[in-house]
Design a protein around this motif. Structure first.
Motif, PDB file in Angstrom:
ATOM      1  N   VAL A  70       0.862  -1.175   0.000  1.00  0.00           N
ATOM      2  CA  VAL A  70       0.000   0.000   0.000  1.00  0.00           C
ATOM      3  C   VAL A  70       0.902   1.230   0.000  1.00  0.00           C
ATOM      4  O   VAL A  70       1.813   1.337   0.838  1.00  0.00           O
ATOM      5  N   ALA A 114      -5.790   4.548   4.611  1.00  0.00           N
ATOM      6  CA  ALA A 114      -4.875   3.410   4.660  1.00  0.00           C
ATOM      7  C   ALA A 114      -4.750   2.871   6.078  1.00  0.00           C
ATOM      8  O   ALA A 114      -4.792   1.645   6.300  1.00  0.00           O
ATOM      9  N   LEU A 126       2.977  -1.110   4.250  1.00  0.00           N
ATOM     10  CA  LEU A 126       2.490   0.248   4.018  1.00  0.00           C
ATOM     11  C   LEU A 126       3.701   1.157   3.919  1.00  0.00           C
ATOM     12  O   LEU A 126       4.487   1.272   4.862  1.00  0.00           O
ATOM     13  N   LEU A 360      -8.089  -5.398   0.147  1.00  0.00           N
ATOM     14  CA  LEU A 360      -6.931  -5.990   0.819  1.00  0.00           C
ATOM     15  C   LEU A 360      -7.246  -7.409   1.277  1.00  0.00           C
ATOM     16  O   LEU A 360      -6.444  -8.342   1.060  1.00  0.00           O
TER      17      LEU A 360
END
Length: 369
Positions: A70, A114, A126, A360
């Motif tokens: 991400v 996020a 991330l 996700l």
């Protein structure tokens, strides 16, 4: 369950720490705020990565090997002091609540999405960088390294109009053309000069002919400078050039053409600096992920997002450029990126976060292949 008021508080916290890309100290302060908020929401502190003075943050979530990347950024185009005239506020409008503030849409709201979407998941990396708005000079290698390890990359940049996901982005190239002529007195002996402004005009016209509207390729001379005084034949000039193209082949064609430019005036000389910056994000890189996102939206009973092709670049260009399936524009719904009316539609935040969460979970469950 997504608490929209908590998300609003998170976004405002991020927005109120100004982070212009060209100010490393401001970006470092912003990274501190992002890191603290992310640790609260994700339950783990990030790795702090400083490259060439720019601060980036990376979270590895869970014990499983990371499978999904991400991507976001915490730098903005807004200079320090912008909050004084554009404060972070939430207003009631005919479209519902609107959150305003510099960097809210592009893309601090995406960071909040996020954090809330990835909380509790395992197998996700991330990566939040600090120099996207200036072309990611210090983070590109980091982004590409992480993308090569991942089965899919989700980019939390702001959405296109109406919440559309970005399945194509043009590649970007930036150049600076330096022209050298010969200075002379414009009144006494102009014939001894080689007028760099005149040469600049020839080159600007030549550059204008390098685009291809049928293919969506644009070659745009932007900032230009020449001359030193009103009574002097200019001895030097410069022009910067912005190139956008939808395919690698078009980027390479224009690159070769710019490097092949030759002076029009005898005695003038040219030097080209710059290069291809971001490869294009082509639709084939996004096709499967886009269909998965639409299926997730349908399962959730949410409006199914449309798709968009855009001219601006993002770090999704880099993830796609190394061959990783990439879907962009998964961040906030709103508008006004880089503009005075930058804003986020607050009431869309929960659904957007659930879409990212569902995508996700889908990818972690069955893989991106």
């Amino acid at each position: 369950m997504i608490d929209v008021d908590t998300m609003v508080d998170d976004i405002r916290l991020l927005v109120e720490c100004e982070s212009p890309s060209a100010d490393p100290d401001a970006v470092a302060r912003s990274a501190d705020v992002v890191a603290r908020l992310g640790e609260v929401r994700l339950g783990v502190a990030p790795e702090r990565i400083v490259v060439d003075g720019c601060t980036h943050l990376r979270w590895r979530l869970g014990e499983e090997p990371s499978r999904v990347l991400v991507v976001g950024h915490h730098d903005t185009v807004w200079p320090i002091g912008s909050l004084a005239s554009r404060p972070s506020v939430v207003e009631d409008t005919p479209r519902g609540r609107v959150l305003r503030g510099p960097g809210s849409f592009d893309m601090k709201a995406g960071l909040a999405i996020a954090f809330h979407a990835a909380a509790g998941l395992s197998g996700v990396t991330l990566l939040i960088t600090g120099d996207e708005e200036i072309g990611s000079p210090s983070s590109r290698a980091l982004i590409e390294e992480e993308a090569r390890r991942a089965e899919a990359a989700l980019v939390l940049e702001a959405s296109a109009d109406g919440g559309a996901l970005k399945i194509e982005r043009k590649g970007t190239s930036w150049y600076r053309l330096e022209i050298t002529g010969r200075a002379a007195h414009a009144g006494l002996e102009p014939e001894r000069g080689i007028n760099a402004t005149v040469e600049l005009a020839h080159q600007v016209m030549a550059l204008g002919g390098l685009g291809d509207s049928a293919l969506g390729t644009t070659v745009t001379p932007t900032v230009a400078h020449s001359g030193t005084s009103a009574n002097t034949v200019p001895g030097s000039a410069t022009v910067t050039i912005d190139v956008r193209a939808g395919t690698v082949a078009e980027q390479q064609r224009v690159d070769a053409a710019i490097r092949a430019l030759r002076p029009a005036l005898p005695g003038a000389s040219l030097v080209v600096a710059g290069a291809i910056n971001r490869p294009p994000l082509e639709s084939r890189a996004a096709a499967d992920l886009f269909e998965r996102a639409r299926a997730v939206a349908q399962r959730l009973g949410h409006p199914v997002p449309g798709s968009a092709a855009v001219g601006g670049g993002s770090d999704g260009n880099f993830t796609a450029g190394v061959g990783t399936p990439t879907l962009d524009g998964l961040g906030a719904i709103g508008g006004g990126a880089h503009a005075d009316d930058e804003h986020v539609l607050v009431d869309t935040l929960p659904d957007r976060t659930l879409l990212v969460r569902g995508l996700l979970e889908d990818l972690l469950r069955v893989g991106a292949a």
